[in-house]
Design an enzyme around this catalytic site. Structure first.
Site, PDB file in Angstrom:
ATOM      1  N   HIS A 121       0.833  -1.113  -0.119  1.00 65.41           N
ATOM      2  CA  HIS A 121      -0.108  -0.107  -0.037  1.00 65.41           C
ATOM      3  C   HIS A 121       0.860   1.242   0.034  1.00 65.41           C
ATOM      4  CE1 HIS A 121       0.530  -1.126   4.102  1.00 65.41           C
ATOM      5  NE2 HIS A 121       0.628   0.272   4.611  1.00 65.41           N
TER       6      HIS A 121
ATOM      7  N   HIS B 287       0.993   5.322   1.151  1.00 66.09           N
ATOM      8  CA  HIS B 287       0.466   6.197   1.856  1.00 66.09           C
ATOM      9  C   HIS B 287       0.137   7.637   1.010  1.00 66.09           C
ATOM     10  CE1 HIS B 287       0.631   4.073   5.737  1.00 66.09           C
ATOM     11  NE2 HIS B 287       1.449   3.207   5.252  1.00 66.09           N
TER      12      HIS B 287
END
Ligand SMILES: [Zn+2]
Length: 131
Positions: free
Chosen positions: A94, A96
């Site tokens: 992922h 951010h």
């Protein structure tokens, strides 16, 4: 992978505050935000980290971050943002987007004192790994 919270979010088994979705990626608000507007962009397919994620999906997540970040900054009236991969929390790749405000009280990363001798040694060590 059955216990991966991000896979469950991508599969809509767990609700999220989604701000973007297409066939390959999804972006949603972090429920433990560093600042309001803190967003995570993930591939829908499970890859444990950036190194296991196919290049095209890594690119897609970062390009989506580049596209969404200015809109998030505007929406939460932030001054700038961090776009990064921490690599230390949920084991599903992922990116951010962390909105930042001037004087938001968050410290920037501490820096170390160094010198040319140390920097040259570290450079040589890294070059040995690269070459
Ligand atoms: Zn996953």
């Amino acid at each position: 992978m059955n216990n991966c919270i991000f896979c469950k979010i991508a599969a809509k088994e767990v609700p999220c505050h989604m701000i973007y979705e297409d066939e390959e990626v999804i972006a949603f608000l972090d429920i433990n935000p560093v600042n309001f507007g803190h967003t995570l962009i993930i591939p829908k397919k499970h890859f444990a980290n950036i190194f296991e994620t196919p290049d095209d999906l890594v690119c897609k997540c970062f390009l989506k971050a580049k596209e969404l970040a200015p809109k998030i900054i505007k929406a939460v009236r932030a001054d700038y943002c961090h776009i990064n991969v921490a690599g230390q929390d949920v084991a599903h790749f992922h990116v951010h987007i962390i909105p930042r405000h001037n004087n938001d009280g968050l410290s920037n990363w501490p820096t170390k004192k160094t010198n040319n001798k140390e920097l040259n040694k570290i450079k040589e060590d890294i070059l040995k790994e690269i070459n």
